[in-house]
Design a protein around this motif. Structure first.
Motif, mmCIF file in Angstrom:
data_model
loop_
_atom_site.group_PDB
_atom_site.id
_atom_site.type_symbol
_atom_site.label_atom_id
_atom_site.label_comp_id
_atom_site.label_asym_id
_atom_site.label_seq_id
_atom_site.Cartn_x
_atom_site.Cartn_y
_atom_site.Cartn_z
ATOM 1 N N MET A 111 0.850 -1.178 0.000
ATOM 2 C CA MET A 111 0.000 0.000 0.000
ATOM 3 C C MET A 111 0.893 1.237 0.000
ATOM 4 N N ALA A 112 0.776 2.065 -1.028
ATOM 5 C CA ALA A 112 1.663 3.213 -1.201
ATOM 6 C C ALA A 112 1.374 4.344 -0.230
ATOM 7 N N ASN A 113 0.104 4.564 0.086
ATOM 8 C CA ASN A 113 -0.253 5.651 0.990
ATOM 9 C C ASN A 113 -0.683 5.083 2.322
ATOM 10 N N HIS A 114 0.061 5.440 3.348
ATOM 11 C CA HIS A 114 -0.263 4.973 4.688
ATOM 12 C C HIS A 114 -0.110 6.145 5.646
ATOM 13 N N ILE A 115 -1.125 6.381 6.439
ATOM 14 C CA ILE A 115 -1.047 7.414 7.465
ATOM 15 C C ILE A 115 -1.431 6.801 8.800
ATOM 16 N N THR A 116 -0.981 7.440 9.851
ATOM 17 C CA THR A 116 -1.399 7.069 11.198
ATOM 18 C C THR A 116 -1.947 8.327 11.852
ATOM 19 N N THR A 117 -3.118 8.212 12.434
ATOM 20 C CA THR A 117 -3.756 9.335 13.111
ATOM 21 C C THR A 117 -3.912 8.962 14.579
ATOM 22 N N LYS A 118 -3.307 9.768 15.447
ATOM 23 C CA LYS A 118 -3.244 9.470 16.880
ATOM 24 C C LYS A 118 -4.136 10.428 17.660
ATOM 25 N N TRP A 119 -4.924 9.860 18.533
ATOM 26 C CA TRP A 119 -5.778 10.648 19.413
ATOM 27 C C TRP A 119 -4.925 11.346 20.445
ATOM 28 N N LEU A 120 -5.112 12.662 20.613
ATOM 29 C CA LEU A 120 -4.363 13.452 21.593
ATOM 30 C C LEU A 120 -5.233 13.868 22.769
ATOM 31 N N GLY A 121 -6.432 13.293 22.859
ATOM 32 C CA GLY A 121 -7.348 13.645 23.936
ATOM 33 C C GLY A 121 -8.448 14.559 23.433
ATOM 34 N N ASN A 122 -9.560 14.523 24.132
ATOM 35 C CA ASN A 122 -10.733 15.309 23.763
ATOM 36 C C ASN A 122 -11.089 15.030 22.306
ATOM 37 N N MET A 123 -11.145 16.035 21.445
ATOM 38 C CA MET A 123 -11.500 15.845 20.040
ATOM 39 C C MET A 123 -10.307 16.061 19.108
ATOM 40 N N LYS A 124 -9.097 16.132 19.664
ATOM 41 C CA LYS A 124 -7.906 16.474 18.886
ATOM 42 C C LYS A 124 -7.131 15.227 18.475
ATOM 43 N N PHE A 125 -6.655 15.261 17.224
ATOM 44 C CA PHE A 125 -5.856 14.178 16.665
ATOM 45 C C PHE A 125 -4.651 14.761 15.936
ATOM 46 N N GLU A 126 -3.585 13.968 15.848
ATOM 47 C CA GLU A 126 -2.439 14.318 15.019
ATOM 48 C C GLU A 126 -2.308 13.250 13.953
ATOM 49 N N SER A 127 -2.197 13.695 12.712
ATOM 50 C CA SER A 127 -2.128 12.772 11.591
ATOM 51 C C SER A 127 -0.835 13.003 10.825
ATOM 52 N N ASN A 128 -0.131 11.893 10.528
ATOM 53 C CA ASN A 128 1.081 12.043 9.728
ATOM 54 C C ASN A 128 0.722 11.950 8.253
ATOM 55 N N ASN A 129 1.709 12.073 7.413
ATOM 56 C CA ASN A 129 1.494 12.101 5.979
ATOM 57 C C ASN A 129 2.704 11.462 5.315
ATOM 58 N N PRO A 130 2.544 10.807 4.167
ATOM 59 C CA PRO A 130 3.713 10.221 3.489
ATOM 60 C C PRO A 130 4.813 11.236 3.193
ATOM 61 N N SER A 131 4.475 12.541 3.156
ATOM 62 C CA SER A 131 5.488 13.572 2.914
ATOM 63 C C SER A 131 6.376 13.802 4.129
ATOM 64 N N GLY A 132 5.963 13.274 5.285
ATOM 65 C CA GLY A 132 6.726 13.486 6.505
ATOM 66 C C GLY A 132 6.220 14.649 7.346
ATOM 67 N N HIS A 133 5.203 15.352 6.874
ATOM 68 C CA HIS A 133 4.627 16.468 7.611
ATOM 69 C C HIS A 133 3.399 16.003 8.379
ATOM 70 N N ASN A 134 3.241 16.524 9.571
ATOM 71 C CA ASN A 134 2.086 16.189 10.393
ATOM 72 C C ASN A 134 1.105 17.351 10.417
ATOM 73 N N LEU A 135 -0.161 17.024 10.689
ATOM 74 C CA LEU A 135 -1.155 18.068 10.861
ATOM 75 C C LEU A 135 -2.093 17.672 11.996
ATOM 76 N N PHE A 136 -2.739 18.686 12.535
ATOM 77 C CA PHE A 136 -3.668 18.468 13.633
ATOM 78 C C PHE A 136 -5.097 18.591 13.138
ATOM 79 N N ILE A 137 -5.951 17.751 13.657
ATOM 80 C CA ILE A 137 -7.381 17.751 13.351
ATOM 81 C C ILE A 137 -8.103 17.929 14.673
ATOM 82 N N ASP A 138 -9.077 18.834 14.711
ATOM 83 C CA ASP A 138 -9.818 19.069 15.942
ATOM 84 C C ASP A 138 -11.211 19.588 15.588
ATOM 85 N N ALA A 139 -12.141 19.309 16.445
ATOM 86 C CA ALA A 139 -13.486 19.867 16.309
ATOM 87 C C ALA A 139 -13.492 21.281 16.881
ATOM 88 N N GLY A 140 -14.477 22.056 16.470
ATOM 89 C CA GLY A 140 -14.642 23.389 17.025
ATOM 90 C C GLY A 140 -15.342 23.326 18.364
#
Length: 139
Positions: A1-30
């Motif tokens: 599988m060429a595209n693989h990401i891991t998204t980790k729960w950081l508590g509450n509604m916040k997550f950190e997701s990696n990317n095949p490029s090596g950059h991470n981003l945060f996902i959160d609800a308002g």
């Protein structure tokens, strides 16, 4: 599988997701959905992916066609369905090109190639949404 990401729960509604490029981003609800607004909203991130995918295509074609463009941006407005699961059913994507020597015909061809042939994210969106694309030339 060429595209693989891991998204980790950081508590509450916040997550950190990696990317095949090596950059991470945060996902959160308002705050309206019990989050802290400390990251991208998942659905809005889909719109950024659409703009980024098509933007990379158009940028590459501008370079290959040796076009003179001072700047360009992509604005997207999208409507969600009323019922759950809510998804984008209508999307308007506006390309804005800026420059004194814009070749409108070739720039329109670059947009069309992205929309109709190259952008895989666009192809996915077209499976579930009515996507309207507009091009504006500003000299």
């Amino acid at each position: 599988m060429a595209n693989h990401i891991t998204t980790k729960w950081l508590g509450n509604m916040k997550f950190e997701s990696n990317n095949p490029s090596g950059h991470n981003l945060f996902i959160d609800a308002g705050p309206e959905n019990d989050g802290n607004g400390e990251g991208y909203r998942p659905k809005a991130l889909m719109l950024s992916a659409l703009a980024g995918c098509s933007g990379i295509d158009v940028g590459s074609l501008i370079k290959k066609m040796k076009l003179e463009v001072d700047d360009f941006n992509i604005e997207i407005a999208a409507e969600l369905t009323e019922e759950h699961p809510k998804y984008y059913h209508k999307v308007t994507m506006d390309f804005h090109f800026y420059g004194a020597a814009l070749n409108e015909k070739k720039l329109q061809k670059a947009v069309d190639l992205s929309v109709e042939k190259y952008c895989g994210v666009m192809a996915m969106f077209q499976k579930f949404a009515d996507v309207q694309v507009n091009t504006f030339f500003n000299k």
